[in-house]
Design an enzyme around this catalytic site. Structure first.
Site, PDB file in Angstrom:
ATOM      1  N   CYS A  62       0.851  -1.183   0.000  1.00 46.04           N
ATOM      2  CA  CYS A  62       0.000   0.000   0.000  1.00 46.04           C
ATOM      3  C   CYS A  62       0.895   1.244   0.000  1.00 46.04           C
ATOM      4  O   CYS A  62       1.914   1.302   0.686  1.00 46.04           O
ATOM      5  CB  CYS A  62      -0.936   0.097   1.191  1.00 46.04           C
ATOM      6  SG  CYS A  62      -2.135  -1.223   1.261  1.00 46.04           S
ATOM      7  N   ARG A 106       4.121  -0.372  -4.672  1.00 46.01           N
ATOM      8  CA  ARG A 106       3.796  -0.853  -3.324  1.00 46.01           C
ATOM      9  C   ARG A 106       2.478  -1.627  -3.280  1.00 46.01           C
ATOM     10  O   ARG A 106       2.138  -2.239  -2.266  1.00 46.01           O
ATOM     11  CB  ARG A 106       3.710   0.317  -2.347  1.00 46.01           C
ATOM     12  CG  ARG A 106       4.983   1.121  -2.243  1.00 46.01           C
ATOM     13  CD  ARG A 106       4.788   2.289  -1.328  1.00 46.01           C
ATOM     14  NE  ARG A 106       4.646   1.854   0.044  1.00 46.01           N
ATOM     15  CZ  ARG A 106       5.642   1.625   0.875  1.00 46.01           C
ATOM     16  NH1 ARG A 106       6.882   1.787   0.473  1.00 46.01           N
ATOM     17  NH2 ARG A 106       5.419   1.232   2.103  1.00 46.01           N
ATOM     18  N   TRP A 118      -2.695  -2.775  -1.706  1.00 46.45           N
ATOM     19  CA  TRP A 118      -2.336  -4.191  -1.814  1.00 46.45           C
ATOM     20  C   TRP A 118      -3.191  -4.863  -0.747  1.00 46.45           C
ATOM     21  O   TRP A 118      -2.953  -4.698   0.450  1.00 46.45           O
ATOM     22  CB  TRP A 118      -0.842  -4.362  -1.527  1.00 46.45           C
ATOM     23  CG  TRP A 118      -0.331  -5.743  -1.762  1.00 46.45           C
ATOM     24  CD1 TRP A 118       0.137  -6.249  -2.944  1.00 46.45           C
ATOM     25  CD2 TRP A 118      -0.214  -6.811  -0.804  1.00 46.45           C
ATOM     26  NE1 TRP A 118       0.523  -7.550  -2.779  1.00 46.45           N
ATOM     27  CE2 TRP A 118       0.319  -7.927  -1.481  1.00 46.45           C
ATOM     28  CE3 TRP A 118      -0.523  -6.939   0.548  1.00 46.45           C
ATOM     29  CZ2 TRP A 118       0.553  -9.141  -0.855  1.00 46.45           C
ATOM     30  CZ3 TRP A 118      -0.279  -8.152   1.170  1.00 46.45           C
ATOM     31  CH2 TRP A 118       0.259  -9.228   0.477  1.00 46.45           C
ATOM     32  N   ASN A 134      -1.746   2.452   5.580  1.00 45.95           N
ATOM     33  CA  ASN A 134      -0.833   1.385   5.178  1.00 45.95           C
ATOM     34  C   ASN A 134      -0.465   0.636   6.448  1.00 45.95           C
ATOM     35  O   ASN A 134       0.063   1.233   7.383  1.00 45.95           O
ATOM     36  CB  ASN A 134       0.411   2.006   4.516  1.00 45.95           C
ATOM     37  CG  ASN A 134       1.563   1.029   4.350  1.00 45.95           C
ATOM     38  OD1 ASN A 134       2.709   1.419   4.369  1.00 45.95           O
ATOM     39  ND2 ASN A 134       1.282  -0.240   4.182  1.00 45.95           N
ATOM     40  N   GLY A 135      -0.781  -0.667   6.499  1.00 42.86           N
ATOM     41  CA  GLY A 135      -0.467  -1.452   7.695  1.00 42.86           C
ATOM     42  C   GLY A 135      -1.601  -2.399   8.016  1.00 42.86           C
ATOM     43  O   GLY A 135      -2.492  -2.630   7.178  1.00 42.86           O
ATOM     44  N   GLU A 195      18.262 -17.217  -6.711  1.00 41.63           N
ATOM     45  CA  GLU A 195      17.851 -15.892  -7.174  1.00 41.63           C
ATOM     46  C   GLU A 195      17.326 -15.952  -8.617  1.00 41.63           C
ATOM     47  O   GLU A 195      16.331 -15.320  -8.954  1.00 41.63           O
ATOM     48  CB  GLU A 195      19.036 -14.915  -7.036  1.00 41.63           C
ATOM     49  CG  GLU A 195      18.844 -13.523  -7.603  1.00 41.63           C
ATOM     50  CD  GLU A 195      17.670 -12.746  -7.008  1.00 41.63           C
ATOM     51  OE1 GLU A 195      17.021 -13.217  -6.065  1.00 41.63           O
ATOM     52  OE2 GLU A 195      17.385 -11.667  -7.544  1.00 41.63           O
ATOM     53  N   LYS A 199      13.534 -14.887  -9.701  1.00 40.83           N
ATOM     54  CA  LYS A 199      13.239 -13.861 -10.729  1.00 40.83           C
ATOM     55  C   LYS A 199      12.281 -14.438 -11.762  1.00 40.83           C
ATOM     56  O   LYS A 199      11.329 -13.779 -12.159  1.00 40.83           O
ATOM     57  CB  LYS A 199      14.519 -13.379 -11.436  1.00 40.83           C
ATOM     58  CG  LYS A 199      15.434 -12.502 -10.624  1.00 40.83           C
ATOM     59  CD  LYS A 199      14.956 -11.083 -10.420  1.00 40.83           C
ATOM     60  CE  LYS A 199      14.242 -10.902  -9.132  1.00 40.83           C
ATOM     61  NZ  LYS A 199      14.938 -10.705  -7.921  1.00 40.83           N
ATOM     62  N   GLU A 230       8.703 -14.867 -10.212  1.00 37.53           N
ATOM     63  CA  GLU A 230       7.924 -13.683  -9.828  1.00 37.53           C
ATOM     64  C   GLU A 230       7.508 -12.823 -10.998  1.00 37.53           C
ATOM     65  O   GLU A 230       6.466 -12.189 -10.942  1.00 37.53           O
ATOM     66  CB  GLU A 230       8.601 -12.871  -8.727  1.00 37.53           C
ATOM     67  CG  GLU A 230       9.887 -12.220  -9.106  1.00 37.53           C
ATOM     68  CD  GLU A 230      10.518 -11.483  -7.938  1.00 37.53           C
ATOM     69  OE1 GLU A 230       9.836 -11.128  -6.971  1.00 37.53           O
ATOM     70  OE2 GLU A 230      11.734 -11.242  -8.002  1.00 37.53           O
ATOM     71  N   HIS A 237      18.732 -36.319  -4.488  1.00 36.75           N
ATOM     72  CA  HIS A 237      17.985 -36.647  -3.269  1.00 36.75           C
ATOM     73  C   HIS A 237      16.497 -36.348  -3.405  1.00 36.75           C
ATOM     74  O   HIS A 237      15.812 -36.211  -2.412  1.00 36.75           O
ATOM     75  CB  HIS A 237      18.592 -35.912  -2.072  1.00 36.75           C
ATOM     76  CG  HIS A 237      20.016 -36.299  -1.835  1.00 36.75           C
ATOM     77  ND1 HIS A 237      20.375 -37.463  -1.208  1.00 36.75           N
ATOM     78  CD2 HIS A 237      21.169 -35.716  -2.222  1.00 36.75           C
ATOM     79  CE1 HIS A 237      21.690 -37.570  -1.177  1.00 36.75           C
ATOM     80  NE2 HIS A 237      22.197 -36.507  -1.796  1.00 36.75           N
ATOM     81  N   LYS A 259       6.400  -4.218  -3.635  1.00 34.22           N
ATOM     82  CA  LYS A 259       7.845  -4.109  -3.460  1.00 34.22           C
ATOM     83  C   LYS A 259       8.269  -4.097  -1.997  1.00 34.22           C
ATOM     84  O   LYS A 259       9.272  -4.661  -1.632  1.00 34.22           O
ATOM     85  CB  LYS A 259       8.374  -2.869  -4.170  1.00 34.22           C
ATOM     86  CG  LYS A 259       9.892  -2.847  -4.165  1.00 34.22           C
ATOM     87  CD  LYS A 259      10.448  -2.105  -5.316  1.00 34.22           C
ATOM     88  CE  LYS A 259      11.954  -2.211  -5.361  1.00 34.22           C
ATOM     89  NZ  LYS A 259      12.423  -3.534  -5.826  1.00 34.22           N
TER      90      LYS A 259
HETATM   91  C1  F6R Z   1      12.338 -10.102  -5.150  1.00 31.86           C
HETATM   92  C2  F6R Z   1      12.144  -9.055  -4.172  1.00 31.86           C
HETATM   93  C3  F6R Z   1      11.785  -9.446  -2.787  1.00 31.86           C
HETATM   94  C4  F6R Z   1      12.563  -8.591  -1.781  1.00 31.86           C
HETATM   95  C5  F6R Z   1      12.077  -8.877  -0.347  1.00 31.86           C
HETATM   96  C6  F6R Z   1      12.875  -8.115   0.685  1.00 31.86           C
HETATM   97  O1  F6R Z   1      12.655  -9.588  -6.397  1.00 31.86           O
HETATM   98  O2  F6R Z   1      12.243  -7.899  -4.465  1.00 31.86           O
HETATM   99  O3  F6R Z   1      12.008 -10.810  -2.566  1.00 31.86           O
HETATM  100  O4  F6R Z   1      13.912  -8.869  -1.914  1.00 31.86           O
HETATM  101  O5  F6R Z   1      10.724  -8.535  -0.241  1.00 31.86           O
HETATM  102  O6  F6R Z   1      12.771  -6.739   0.496  1.00 31.86           O
HETATM  103  P1  F6R Z   1      13.791  -5.730   1.168  1.00 31.86           P
HETATM  104  O7  F6R Z   1      15.123  -5.993   0.567  1.00 31.86           O
HETATM  105  O8  F6R Z   1      13.255  -4.374   0.858  1.00 31.86           O
HETATM  106  O9  F6R Z   1      13.784  -6.037   2.636  1.00 31.86           O
END
Ligand code: F6R
Length: 608
Positions: free
Chosen positions: A2, A27, A74, A100-101, A481, A485, A488, A504, A603
């Site tokens: 949010c 957000r 969100w 937001n929260g 990673e 990527k 997501e 395994h 994000k």
């Molecule tokens: C993946 C991504 C998330 C963040 C995670 C932590 O592309 O962006 O997995 O890495 O939400 O976010 P931060 O680094 O802001 O604590």
């Protein structure tokens, strides 16, 4: 999670709010809304969908005014609907707010209010706040907000308008971020700095429990006990062009291509004469550094994978006992940090709820806490003992790319610095590694120039439903990673395993329809990983190998090879992550996905 924004001043508030919401859309983006003071009334407009859908509605209604609050959602409590979208009003239309929260005791509060005859219009926890505020208000806003704080449990950043009070809106924060902005004759609030950049760089960060009244050119702030506080104004050093796409079709692609530059800025001023020097930022004396026995690194998501990469070199270059954990696990286990512990909390945003809670726990147990973050004024940065900044510039794409690069660079510098201070790494070794680290920005750029071959590879595999990613040692977190990527942003199922683990269990998944992306740079584990490739090949899975320039052997074993320049075996993650980011990007593009705003994601995860 949010985004909220507030404005008062001489501009047309709906325009400022829409611009701010677009910049906060990373957000949350399932619905959006705004409330604007117009001819003495509080007009509310909300819409399901993106900020662009709200923008159309605002234009249709020709909404105008010089004060307003806005929200991009969100969903947490209550599905995605116009009724559940923010802003929310009390039943008499005297108060309107955005949130937001999460309010944890909202069910109890709602029951009490319903018992006294209040009718609710939404399923949200937020509506409880505004209905409660309306009943606590007796003509003094500060007094009502202080009473409100006493009643609410959970996390909140709030922007509130009172119909009776012109030219001022109010803000509260506890556990969710909120930054205030000020300019000549104007006042702002937002969940994050990019929303303010078109208008002002003068900001003040609200601390936990603080209350603010934002008016034209004036910010007044009180503690949660009602004591007035003088707020320091900080000047933001990001500029607005950093928050724009330039010629790129997506922020994610722009941010992937910025990674050479991110490395340069993260290294700049921290490497002098073949040695790492972090003394001006960390100010640690040898006695303090010598007192640590344990190192706990805690993070979520991509930041957690950056921590896993760093774990390998920290174990190698220092004598500390290194433990890496996911923040949502760390905070609930018996982790036993103490005065012998350096706690390192890695978070791009510095606002991730679990990472903040983990830091508070470690600190309460006596650990010395360091934040590795991209956001100078973030909650994490303000709560720890020390901060190591990434200097990656704002990251707008929801999928983290350039901040991962900045995180591993900052963590490597930290590892070298600790190795030197604890005398576990020789000056010659430090010098040799730094020589190669300083070449990495160029090598990242060489890797980026190979984008076309990665796009072609994505074209061949864009219809696949499942992928397996494999890597050993320092390449294992890169496999994790790469798979994250792909999942997501392209919604393709991808699993990542330590290559030695494949036998395994996951080997059962292999068949011709399941490609195996193997990260196999020329390092000490090369031959072991090559054996794993044979095992996958024997199950007729296509092998996509991410290998080093000049490795001819790999071509005999793989269906396709992506190449990166040679680097020291401890530094390969800086290069191998790049093609995997590009692969995920092109897969998502070919599959027609919304790259910068993938479904269900936000994000900044500011709730638990
Ligand atoms: C993946 C991504 C998330 C963040 C995670 C932590 O592309 O962006 O997995 O890495 O939400 O976010 P931060 O680094 O802001 O604590």
């Amino acid at each position: 999670m949010c985004g909220i924004v507030g404005y008062v001043g001489m501009r047309n508030a709906p325009d400022v709010l829409l611009e701010g919401l677009k910049r906060l859309e990373y957000r949350g983006y399932d619905s959006a809304g705004m409330a604007v003071r117009s001819a003495g009334r509080l007009e509310v407009i909300k819409e399901v969908g993106k900020v662009a859908d709200l923008e159309r509605l605002v234009a249709e209604r020709q909404l105008e005014g010089s004060q307003g609050i806005g929200h991009t959602r969100w969903a947490t409590h209550g599905g995605v609907s116009v009724d559940n979208a923010h802003p929310h009003c009390d039943d008499c239309g005297n108060f309107v707010l955005v949130h937001n929260g999460i309010i944890e005791n909202y069910m109890d509060l709602r029951e009490e209010l319903e018992a006294s005859g209040v009718q609710f219009c939404s399923e949200t926890d937020t509506e409880v706040i505004v209905q409660l505020l309306a009943r606590l208000y007796r003509g003094d806003m500060l007094e009502a907000l202080l009473k409100l704080i006493e009643k609410l449990r959970g996390s909140y950043a709030l922007a509130i308008m009172n119909r009776e009070i012109e030219d001022t809106f109010y803000c509260l924060r506890k556990g969710s971020p909120l930054v205030l902005g000020v300019a000549d004759g104007e006042g702002f609030c937002a969940s994050d700095v990019p929303a303010l950049l078109p208008y002002t760089r003068q900001v003040a960060y609200l601390e936990e429990g603080e209350i603010a009244a934002v008016s034209k050119g004036l910010l007044q702030v009180w503690t949660s006990e009602g004591v007035a506080v003088e707020k320091a104004i900080s000047i933001i050093d990001w500029d607005i062009s950093m928050t724009e796409k330039a010629a790129y079709p997506h922020f994610m692609l722009k941010e992937i291509h910025e990674q050479g530059a991110v490395l340069r800025t993260t290294l700049k001023g921290r490497v002098e004469n073949g040695r790492v020097d972090l003394s001006s930022e960390l100010g640690w004396d040898p006695e303090l550094v010598g007192s640590w026995k344990k190192l706990h690194i805690v993070a979520c998501g991509t930041s957690f994978y950056a921590a896993l990469v760093a774990e390998r070199v920290l174990e190698k270059w220092t004598d500390l006992e290194v433990k890496v954990d996911i923040a949502s696990e760390y905070r609930y286990r018996h982790s036993r940090a103490d005065a012998d512990t350096l706690g390192v909390f890695v978070s791009q945003s510095g606002e991730t709820a679990d990472t903040l809670a983990a830091q508070r726990l470690a600190r309460s147990q006596g650990a010395h806490c360091l934040a590795v973050t991209n956001v100078r004024g973030s909650t994490l940065a303000r709560e720890v003992h020390d901060v190591l900044l990434l200097k990656a510039g704002p990251e707008i794409g929801v999928a983290a790319t350039k901040t991962f690069m900045g995180q591993i660079a900052a963590l490597y510098l930290l590892a070298l610095y600790l190795g030197r201070m604890r005398e576990t790494l020789t000056a010659a070794e430090e010098n040799r590694l730094l020589d190669e680290i300083l070449r990495l920005p160029y090598k990242v750029e060489v890797t980026l120039e190979r984008e076309e071959s990665i796009r072609e590879l994505a074209g061949k595999y864009a219809d696949r439903k499942d992928f397996l990613f494999l890597g050993r040692g320092i390449s294992f977190p890169i496999a994790l990673e790469g798979a994250l990527k792909l999942k997501e942003i392209s919604y393709v199922h991808a699993e990542a395993y330590a290559a030695g683990e494949m036998k395994h269990g996951p080997i059962a998944l292999l068949e011709p329809a399941v490609p195996v992306m193997t990260i196999i740079p020329r390092d000490g584990l090369y031959e072991k990983t090559l054996s794993n490739i044979q095992e996958a090949k024997a199950r007729r899975s296509p092998i996509l190998a991410l290998a080093t320039d000049g490795d001819d052997l790999i071509t005999k074993h793989a269906s396709a090879v992506i190449r990166v320049p040679w680097t020291d075996e401890d530094l390969t993650p800086f290069l191998t992550v790049v093609p995997l980011q590009l692969f995920a990007y092109h897969m998502a593009k070919l599959r027609g996905c919304e790259i910068d705003q993938p479904r269900n994601l936000a994000k900044s995860v500011t709730v638990e």
